[in-house]
Scaffold this motif. Structure first.
Motif, PDB file in Angstrom:
ATOM      1  N   PRO A 179       0.832  -1.212   0.000  1.00 21.28           N
ATOM      2  CA  PRO A 179       0.000   0.000   0.000  1.00 21.28           C
ATOM      3  C   PRO A 179       0.860   1.253   0.000  1.00 21.28           C
ATOM      4  CG  PRO A 179       0.000  -1.041   2.171  1.00 21.28           C
ATOM      5  CD  PRO A 179       0.666  -2.004   1.236  1.00 21.28           C
ATOM      6  N   LEU A 180       0.388   2.260  -0.708  1.00 20.91           N
ATOM      7  CA  LEU A 180       1.123   3.513  -0.781  1.00 20.91           C
ATOM      8  C   LEU A 180       1.101   4.214   0.571  1.00 20.91           C
ATOM      9  CD1 LEU A 180      -0.273   4.471  -4.234  1.00 20.91           C
ATOM     10  CD2 LEU A 180       2.168   4.371  -3.723  1.00 20.91           C
ATOM     11  N   PRO A 181       2.195   4.838   0.957  1.00 13.84           N
ATOM     12  CA  PRO A 181       2.248   5.512   2.256  1.00 13.84           C
ATOM     13  C   PRO A 181       1.370   6.758   2.282  1.00 13.84           C
ATOM     14  CG  PRO A 181       4.228   5.991   1.011  1.00 13.84           C
ATOM     15  CD  PRO A 181       3.473   4.945   0.223  1.00 13.84           C
ATOM     16  N   TYR A 182       1.157   7.266   3.474  1.00 15.92           N
ATOM     17  CA  TYR A 182       0.297   8.442   3.663  1.00 15.92           C
ATOM     18  C   TYR A 182       0.796   9.637   2.861  1.00 15.92           C
ATOM     19  CZ  TYR A 182      -2.157  12.236   6.051  1.00 15.92           C
ATOM     20  OH  TYR A 182      -2.924  13.335   6.334  1.00 15.92           O
ATOM     21  N   LYS A 183       2.121   9.780   2.743  1.00 17.36           N
ATOM     22  CA  LYS A 183       2.665  10.914   2.004  1.00 17.36           C
ATOM     23  C   LYS A 183       2.189  10.920   0.556  1.00 17.36           C
ATOM     24  CE  LYS A 183       6.922  11.909   4.563  1.00 17.36           C
ATOM     25  NZ  LYS A 183       8.409  11.983   4.474  1.00 17.36           N
ATOM     26  N   ALA A 184       1.928   9.727   0.025  1.00 21.43           N
ATOM     27  CA  ALA A 184       1.447   9.642  -1.352  1.00 21.43           C
ATOM     28  C   ALA A 184      -0.068   9.810  -1.416  1.00 21.43           C
ATOM     29  CB  ALA A 184       1.846   8.307  -1.970  1.00 21.43           C
ATOM     30  N   SER A 185      -0.787   9.047  -0.599  1.00 25.61           N
ATOM     31  CA  SER A 185      -2.253   9.094  -0.649  1.00 25.61           C
ATOM     32  C   SER A 185      -2.790  10.456  -0.238  1.00 25.61           C
ATOM     33  CB  SER A 185      -2.848   7.998   0.242  1.00 25.61           C
ATOM     34  OG  SER A 185      -2.445   8.170   1.596  1.00 25.61           O
ATOM     35  N   ASP A 186      -2.110  11.110   0.699  1.00 24.37           N
ATOM     36  CA  ASP A 186      -2.516  12.452   1.106  1.00 24.37           C
ATOM     37  C   ASP A 186      -1.943  13.510   0.170  1.00 24.37           C
ATOM     38  OD1 ASP A 186      -3.645  14.371   3.194  1.00 24.37           O
ATOM     39  OD2 ASP A 186      -1.535  14.965   3.196  1.00 24.37           O
ATOM     40  N   GLY A 187      -0.744  13.253  -0.340  1.00 22.83           N
ATOM     41  CA  GLY A 187      -0.063  14.240  -1.172  1.00 22.83           C
ATOM     42  C   GLY A 187      -0.800  14.585  -2.445  1.00 22.83           C
ATOM     43  N   ILE A 188      -1.494  13.599  -3.022  1.00 23.74           N
ATOM     44  CA  ILE A 188      -2.202  13.885  -4.280  1.00 23.74           C
ATOM     45  C   ILE A 188      -3.435  14.755  -4.060  1.00 23.74           C
ATOM     46  CG2 ILE A 188      -1.348  11.781  -5.385  1.00 23.74           C
ATOM     47  CD1 ILE A 188      -4.053  10.491  -4.907  1.00 23.74           C
ATOM     48  N   TRP A 189      -3.810  14.971  -2.786  1.00 26.18           N
ATOM     49  CA  TRP A 189      -4.956  15.829  -2.484  1.00 26.18           C
ATOM     50  C   TRP A 189      -4.537  17.174  -1.902  1.00 26.18           C
ATOM     51  CZ3 TRP A 189      -9.318  14.912  -4.698  1.00 26.18           C
ATOM     52  CH2 TRP A 189      -9.647  13.597  -5.060  1.00 26.18           C
ATOM     53  N   ASN A 190      -3.257  17.389  -1.724  1.00 28.44           N
ATOM     54  CA  ASN A 190      -2.778  18.682  -1.223  1.00 28.44           C
ATOM     55  C   ASN A 190      -2.561  19.594  -2.422  1.00 28.44           C
ATOM     56  OD1 ASN A 190      -1.510  20.862  -0.023  1.00 28.44           O
ATOM     57  ND2 ASN A 190      -0.235  19.590   1.321  1.00 28.44           N
ATOM     58  N   TRP A 191      -3.661  20.132  -2.945  1.00 26.95           N
ATOM     59  CA  TRP A 191      -3.600  20.879  -4.199  1.00 26.95           C
ATOM     60  C   TRP A 191      -2.806  22.169  -4.085  1.00 26.95           C
ATOM     61  CZ3 TRP A 191      -8.375  20.535  -7.879  1.00 26.95           C
ATOM     62  CH2 TRP A 191      -8.617  19.181  -8.164  1.00 26.95           C
ATOM     63  N   GLU A 192      -2.843  22.815  -2.928  1.00 22.88           N
ATOM     64  CA  GLU A 192      -2.056  24.043  -2.777  1.00 22.88           C
ATOM     65  C   GLU A 192      -0.568  23.735  -2.993  1.00 22.88           C
ATOM     66  OE1 GLU A 192      -5.932  24.632  -1.097  1.00 22.88           O
ATOM     67  OE2 GLU A 192      -4.429  23.089  -0.697  1.00 22.88           O
ATOM     68  N   LYS A 193      -0.114  22.641  -2.397  1.00 22.15           N
ATOM     69  CA  LYS A 193       1.297  22.256  -2.552  1.00 22.15           C
ATOM     70  C   LYS A 193       1.584  21.819  -3.982  1.00 22.15           C
ATOM     71  CE  LYS A 193       4.875  19.251  -0.644  1.00 22.15           C
ATOM     72  NZ  LYS A 193       5.184  18.148   0.318  1.00 22.15           N
ATOM     73  N   LEU A 194       0.666  21.077  -4.576  1.00 23.71           N
ATOM     74  CA  LEU A 194       0.860  20.623  -5.953  1.00 23.71           C
ATOM     75  C   LEU A 194       1.017  21.802  -6.899  1.00 23.71           C
ATOM     76  CD1 LEU A 194      -1.815  17.760  -6.164  1.00 23.71           C
ATOM     77  CD2 LEU A 194       0.665  17.476  -6.154  1.00 23.71           C
ATOM     78  N   TRP A 195       0.136  22.786  -6.754  1.00 25.15           N
ATOM     79  CA  TRP A 195       0.197  23.957  -7.634  1.00 25.15           C
ATOM     80  C   TRP A 195       1.517  24.708  -7.448  1.00 25.15           C
ATOM     81  CZ3 TRP A 195      -4.171  21.635  -8.570  1.00 25.15           C
ATOM     82  CH2 TRP A 195      -4.960  22.017  -9.650  1.00 25.15           C
ATOM     83  N   LYS A 196       1.960  24.829  -6.187  1.00 26.95           N
ATOM     84  CA  LYS A 196       3.228  25.510  -5.935  1.00 26.95           C
ATOM     85  C   LYS A 196       4.387  24.768  -6.586  1.00 26.95           C
ATOM     86  CE  LYS A 196       1.866  27.646  -1.539  1.00 26.95           C
ATOM     87  NZ  LYS A 196       2.074  27.672  -0.052  1.00 26.95           N
ATOM     88  N   GLU A 197       4.358  23.443  -6.491  1.00 20.62           N
ATOM     89  CA  GLU A 197       5.423  22.646  -7.079  1.00 20.62           C
ATOM     90  C   GLU A 197       5.411  22.724  -8.606  1.00 20.62           C
ATOM     91  OE1 GLU A 197       5.758  19.209  -3.578  1.00 20.62           O
ATOM     92  OE2 GLU A 197       4.618  18.812  -5.407  1.00 20.62           O
TER      93      GLU A 197
END
Length: 208
Positions: A179-197
């Motif tokens: 199973p994917l770790p929390y950093k991955a499963s949660d990371g794909i929903w952190n849109w503010e961070k995604l947009w910044k990246e």
């Protein structure tokens, strides 16, 4: 209330150039989600399919019928890349078509590099299709499928295809025992961070 109405009217009046730019940012963020999943995926799960895992063999026995058409995670991501290449080849060949990836030989590093390239071409295609350049007027999904005028439906279709396969990847990783770790499963929903990246420090909905 007046402020809300003015905001809604302002968004409704967004020009095609701004829409094209927003669409390009959305697809870039979409690919960042794919990159996160590959980054945190255990390499042992990359080419496995359920019937090849020790857990599956123990649960079903050696005489179990093989599963139907099941892609490995490697095959899913190479499919996503290769479909993007087809979209660009059919709809915007002037942008340059990335090389396809081989589903059985592709490594995680190669998939990440290939997806980054095809995402860049798709973002450029969307910017032109939903902007005012006039260079991309028709979205050709497939040689055998009906073509559509370039519009927001094109963006929705492309994002839906990617999200569908990301869901498969997350489910398959769990089924394989990785199973994917929390950093991955949660990371794909952190849109503010995604947009910044992806170069948009103000986050979703802002011009910069």
């Amino acid at each position: 209330m007046a402020g809300k109405v003015q905001t809604q009217l302002g968004r409704a009046a967004i020009g095609r150039t701004s829409l094209g730019s927003s669409a390009a940012k959305m697809f870039a963020a979409n690919d960042r989600m794919n990159q996160i999943l590959i980054e945190y995926l255990d390499p042992a799960a990359w080419k496995l399919i359920p019937q090849n895992t020790p857990q599956a063999k123990q649960a079903t026995g050696s005489q179990a019928k093989p599963l139907g058409k099941v892609r490995s995670i490697a095959a899913i991501f190479t499919h996503m890349h290769n479909v993007r290449c087809k979209w660009v080849r059919l709809s915007a060949p002037h942008l340059g078509v990335p090389a396809q990836l081989h589903r059985s030989r592709c490594t995680q590093a190669q998939a990440r590099a290939g997806l980054a390239e095809s995402a860049a071409r798709c973002s450029e295609m969307l910017a032109e299709a939903l902007g005012d350049s006039g260079n991309v007027e028709i979205f050709h999904r497939d040689a055998l499928a009906p073509s559509w005028p370039a519009g927001v439906e094109m963006l929705c279709y492309m994002l839906a295809h990617e999200a569908h396969h990301r869901g498969q990847v997350c489910m398959l990783a769990h089924q394989l025992g990785f199973p994917l770790p929390y950093k991955a499963s949660d990371g794909i929903w952190n849109w503010e961070k995604l947009w910044k990246e992806c170069g948009s420090p103000a986050g979703p909905g802002f011009d910069s």
